[in-house]
Design a protein around this motif. Structure first.
Motif, PDB file in Angstrom:
ATOM      1  N   GLU A  25      51.206  -8.704   1.770  1.00  0.00           N
ATOM      2  CA  GLU A  25      50.062  -9.047   2.605  1.00  0.00           C
ATOM      3  C   GLU A  25      49.940 -10.536   2.913  1.00  0.00           C
ATOM      4  O   GLU A  25      49.506 -10.911   3.999  1.00  0.00           O
ATOM      5  CB  GLU A  25      48.761  -8.567   1.928  1.00  0.00           C
ATOM      6  N   ARG A  26      50.308 -11.385   1.970  1.00  0.00           N
ATOM      7  CA  ARG A  26      50.093 -12.814   2.205  1.00  0.00           C
ATOM      8  C   ARG A  26      51.329 -13.670   1.898  1.00  0.00           C
ATOM      9  O   ARG A  26      51.218 -14.878   1.696  1.00  0.00           O
ATOM     10  CB  ARG A  26      48.890 -13.320   1.411  1.00  0.00           C
ATOM     11  N   ASP A  27      52.496 -13.015   1.884  1.00  0.00           N
ATOM     12  CA  ASP A  27      53.750 -13.745   1.662  1.00  0.00           C
ATOM     13  C   ASP A  27      53.730 -14.557   0.376  1.00  0.00           C
ATOM     14  O   ASP A  27      54.280 -15.667   0.311  1.00  0.00           O
ATOM     15  CB  ASP A  27      54.063 -14.671   2.847  1.00  0.00           C
ATOM     16  N   ALA A  28      53.100 -14.019  -0.652  1.00  0.00           N
ATOM     17  CA  ALA A  28      53.050 -14.698  -1.942  1.00  0.00           C
ATOM     18  C   ALA A  28      54.440 -14.710  -2.582  1.00  0.00           C
ATOM     19  O   ALA A  28      55.324 -13.930  -2.213  1.00  0.00           O
ATOM     20  CB  ALA A  28      52.055 -14.000  -2.869  1.00  0.00           C
TER      21      ALA A  28
ATOM     22  N   ARG B  94      51.627  -5.996  -3.379  1.00  0.00           N
ATOM     23  CA  ARG B  94      50.659  -6.174  -2.293  1.00  0.00           C
ATOM     24  C   ARG B  94      50.501  -7.649  -1.938  1.00  0.00           C
ATOM     25  O   ARG B  94      50.412  -8.006  -0.766  1.00  0.00           O
ATOM     26  CB  ARG B  94      49.307  -5.578  -2.686  1.00  0.00           C
ATOM     27  N   ALA B  95      50.451  -8.506  -2.934  1.00  0.00           N
ATOM     28  CA  ALA B  95      50.306  -9.940  -2.676  1.00  0.00           C
ATOM     29  C   ALA B  95      51.496 -10.459  -1.878  1.00  0.00           C
ATOM     30  O   ALA B  95      51.351 -11.259  -0.948  1.00  0.00           O
ATOM     31  CB  ALA B  95      50.170 -10.706  -3.990  1.00  0.00           C
TER      32      ALA B  95
END
Length: 432
Positions: free
Chosen positions: A7-10, A3-4
């Motif tokens: 969702e936030r291009d981690a 998910r990381a």
């Protein structure tokens, strides 16, 4: 972790270790979580094709949280020894606890369809018919990256299957023993690892969290791919015209791994390393990595550093697409595009030109990338040689006892041949 990343291009390799510590997972549980998270990230293209076929709709039309669970479930079904019932049931339970019965039923149906075929059967059904596209799909690589690898292999493009397979496996952890602090033999004994094959400072670890190892905590060792170690060592071995006055420069220093190895070696001989990094937060990483070493960090742009020319040795480990380190950055292959290559090659040429201008006559610059893409490697070096009349050295002699480095004069390391990242290395000497 999925998910990381979604969702936030981690970055997976930065997110997962902190999550494992936060959840207090260790041993087999941590290893299994790592396999699921990294494996699902690496295999995304294959997984999404199977999910789309089983769901009867493109993955872009599936809710993100459900897609994360489906990817984990299909990965277990196709690429692990987890039993089908366990993979389906745990996935369904996870969705039911978060999203209710309706969505759990959808996940159940998709995964049961996915379980009806083996990995080989799914590849036969969904892979493109052309040989390159088929290989790229089978080993979960975008086609353009597989083509770039084939181009770089040249006459040995028949090794592409072996290369993609090696790139799709979980890599061994490589440590570097700090020269003057600990030997590779001592580090291997302390950590239970195995001495490396190519670098005199390398140690291989099968698994575990290297951050918990005492030599790493104490700064006597660090995590560093053996290929990166060989790049730094090539710079120190390059033959100069005239004496080495001890002025060394790392023009693209962040986050500091190669700088630290150079700094340790420079300290033994009483030399000094200047390190250039334009981003303050990465410059701070370089300072931490080189603490108590003869290294000065300059926060500036390497293309216009303002440094005084006259360096004996300069390393340009240029920003690149990172195509040679995809096995260590599992999600990267699905983020990069061919447009990235075009943007980066301009920067690479400018950095190498700036480094050449900072060399003294008789000095050597080593240019490296963790990408084998011909536009980022051979093309950049050839253009610089043409414009500057630099003398290109046979870099293979600077990486002794390592076989199959290519036809020269540059050297190319490969995961399937050497067990390292696919590092490209070229050495240019400024004529007197």
């Amino acid at each position: 972790m999925l998910r990381a990343v979604r969702e936030r291009d981690a970055y997976a390799n930065l997110v997962l270790p902190s999550l494992l510590r936060e959840q207090r997972l260790a041993g087999r549980d941590a290893a299994f979580a790592t396999e699921l998270a990294y494996g699902a990230s690496r295999s995304l293209g294959l997984l999404d094709a199977v999910i789309a076929d089983c769901a009867g709709r493109p993955v872009e039309e599936i809710d993100g949280p459900l897609l994360d669970v489906l990817r984990l479930g299909v990965y277990q079904l196709l690429r692990t020894r987890v039993g089908a019932h366990a993979a389906v049931d745990t996935s369904v339970d996870l969705v039911r606890s978060e999203s209710g019965t309706g969505k759990a039923g959808f996940v159940n149906a998709v995964l049961r369809r996915a379980a009806e075929r083996t990995t080989e059967e799914w590849v036969d059904k969904l892979a493109p018919r052309d040989p390159l596209g088929h290989l790229a799909f089978e080993y979960a690589h975008p086609v353009w990256i597989a083509q770039a690898f084939a181009d770089a292999l040249g006459a040995r493009a028949g090794e592409l299957r072996d290369l993609l397979a090696a790139d799709d496996e979980r890599p061994v952890v490589h440590l570097v023993a700090r020269p003057g602090e600990i030997t590779a033999e001592e580090l291997a004994l302390v950590t239970g690892g195995e001495e490396g094959r190519w670098s005199p400072y390398a140690v291989y670890l099968e698994g575990g969290d290297p951050g918990k190892l005492e030599p790493v905590r104490d700064g006597m060792a660090a995590v560093q791919d053996e290929g990166s170690q060989l790049v730094a060592l090539a710079l120190t071995r390059a033959p100069l015209l005239g004496p080495d006055t001890g002025r060394w420069l790392d023009l693209c220093a962040g986050p500091g791994g190669k700088t630290a190895l150079l700094g340790a070696l420079a300290g033994i001989d009483g030399y000094h390393v200047d390190a250039v990094e334009p981003a303050e937060h990465r410059a701070e990483l370089v300072r931490k990595a080189t603490r108590d070493m003869p290294v000065t960090v300059h926060v500036t742009d390497g293309r216009d550093s303002g440094l005084t020319p006259g360096y004996d040795r300069i390393l340009v480990d240029a920003p690149c697409t990172g195509l040679g380190a995809l096995r260590r950055r599992p999600e990267a292959r699905w983020r990069r595009t061919p447009a990235d290559v075009r943007d980066l090659t301009v920067l690479q040429r400018e950095l190498l030109t700036a480094a050449y201008d900072l060399l003294r006559p008789g000095g050597v610059v080593v240019y490296s990338t963790c990408s084998p893409h011909l536009s980022e490697t051979v093309a950049v070096v050839s253009d610089t040689v043409r414009r500057t009349a630099a003398e290109q050295l046979d870099t293979r002699t600077l990486i002794p006892d390592v076989p199959d480095l290519g036809d020269g004069p540059a050297a190319q390391l490969w995961p399937h041949r050497h067990g390292t990242d696919a590092m490209f290395v070229a050495a240019l000497r400024k004529p007197e």
